[in-house]
Scaffold this motif. Structure first.
Motif: not given
Length: 456
Positions: A84-91, A246-267
């Motif tokens: 989901i994060v990869a697809l949204l990052a691509s969109y 678990s309570k540690e699951s809250v780190y899931a999407i933030p870590t994934m978003a951190f991992s797929f960030l390339c948007h400042t380099s796209i342009l």
């Protein structure tokens, strides 16, 4: 400060583009980009190298935290969220490219300026600054954690208590002797070539994680479990969980978003692409994100299948404990440390540029100001690396705030602001979904992370 005619020209370009009902391949080619390449006398960067540059921009320290995320979401839960994060990052890249072509703007900060004036530009620059500070801090945390273990593996005998095995001491020495001098350089192009090795190091790391899965027994030796987890060990610990929250699951999407960030380099990468068009750049983005997704998933899956619920928040820590003198593990550790060491001063440049743009955009270049800003940034990231106890905290806070803004919130918000399409058009609805997803997930994750800290 951008010349007024640039904004007027951009506005005219957007208006003309917005009146055209369909985009054709010829219309996708930005005249601004073509003219820039013509003036530079350069044919541009090939499609393959653009994919490589994008993949290199995407992949970073996040790869070391994804196995921990899988341990707290389950194999299928992790796979679904990562996809989901990869697809949204691509969109969101698709939206950025659409706005870039229709406004003739070629930087993320200027896109904020075009959408919301100076406050928009400052907001984007400030977000990029915080994001890069977080990224640099995560790299320094890896150095603080892994460099002492790497040094000890080359030594024989007991050296407990020695200064050269203290992570904080080594971190300060590295930052003063290497990171700060390199970051001071006004141009640091040569580090762009050496940092490109980091992609191959990440691939090597993923391969080692796969191979070493069969070198570490499961259940884990009892002394390791008692020392690091204070819980019993059992054969049931060696069964992968498909879904786990678990309570540690809250780190899931933030870590994934951190991992797929390339948007400042796209342009910037788009500006250098050979025969630049939205279709070619979007294909390059799809390819780069797919490659990153594959490497991320493989390293996370086999890292999880090696340690299961006992995987560390920074994956290399487990290998340091179990295979302290393994030649392959030592080699991949040195590769990661080398990549990290050369990437930190490279990330200084966009961070310093964002800071200069917010406060000193009308001032000429000054070595004094340049040096003081570089020193201030170094002090901030060193303090964060020294006193933040766990790398997952960096992934969580930065990922839920600045990463979600740059990937989800800003692209959706800017497109809704600038597009003259009907609100019920597919693109505008997609931009709205992207915006709402970013706001809800970012704020919810950030609130839960802070709540967990307070409880601890």
């Amino acid at each position: 400060m951008e010349a007024p005619w640039g904004i007027v020209n951009a506005e005219r370009t957007w208006y003309v583009s917005a009146q055209q009902p369909e985009e054709t391949e010829a219309e996708e080619l930005s005249p601004l980009l073509s003219n820039e390449l013509y003036r530079q006398g350069s044919p541009g960067v090939s499609f393959g190298f653009s994919v490589f540059n994008l993949t290199n921009a995407i992949m970073g320290s996040g790869i070391l935290g994804l196995a921990y995320v899988m341990a707290h979401t389950g194999v299928l839960g992790f796979s679904f969220l990562l996809l989901i994060v990869a697809l949204l990052a691509s969109y969101s890249v698709h939206l950025l490219l659409s706005m870039c072509i229709q406004t003739a703007v070629t930087s993320y900060e200027d896109l904020g300026l075009f959408a919301f004036g100076l406050p928009g530009k400052v907001a984007v620059a400030g977000t990029i600054l915080i994001q890069n500070i977080g990224a640099m801090s995560s790299y320094l945390l890896i150095i603080k954690t892994e460099l002492p273990a790497a040094v000890s593996e080359f030594l024989s005998g007991d050296h407990t208590g020695s200064w050269y095995l203290d992570g904080q001491t080594l971190l300060i020495i590295i930052c003063v002797g290497i990171v700060f001098p390199l970051a001071l350089l006004p141009k640091i192009g040569f580090l762009g070539y050496t940092s490109s090795l980091s992609f191959f190091f990440m691939v090597f790391f993923a391969l080692v994680v796969v191979i070493k899965k069969w070198s570490i027994p499961c259940p884990l030796p009892l002394n390791y479990v008692e020392q690091y987890f204070q819980i019993s060990n059992a054969t049931d610990d060696c069964k992968p969980k498909l879904f786990h929250f678990s309570k540690e699951s809250v780190y899931a999407i933030p870590t994934m978003a951190f991992s797929f960030l390339c948007h400042t380099s796209i342009l910037p990468i788009y500006c250098e692409l050979q025969s630049p068009s939205k279709k070619r750049m979007q294909n390059a983005t799809h390819t780069a994100i797919a490659l990153s997704f594959l490497i991320y998933f493989i390293s996370a899956l086999f890292g999880y299948l090696t340690f299961y619920d006992k995987v560390a928040s920074e994956l290399l820590e487990g290998y340091s404990t179990y295979l302290p003198h393994d030649v392959v593990v030592m080699t991949v550790k040195l590769c990661i440390l080398f990549a990290v060491l050369l990437t930190v001063p490279l990330i200084h440049f966009p961070a310093r540029k964002a800071l200069m743009m917010m406060f000193f955009s009308n001032f000429p270049f000054s070595w004094t100001r340049h040096s003081l800003i570089t020193l201030a940034l170094n002090i901030i990231i060193v303090l964060l690396a020294l006193y933040v106890p766990d790398i997952k905290n960096v992934f969580g806070i930065v990922g839920s705030s600045t990463s979600t803004c740059l990937i989800f919130v800003f692209p959706g918000l800017f497109y809704l602001k600038l597009s003259r399409e009907d609100f019920l058009s597919w693109k505008k609805l997609g931009a709205f979904v992207l915006l709402i997803f970013g706001i809800l997930v970012g704020n919810f994750s950030l609130a839960l992370i802070i709540f967990n800290w307070i409880n601890k």
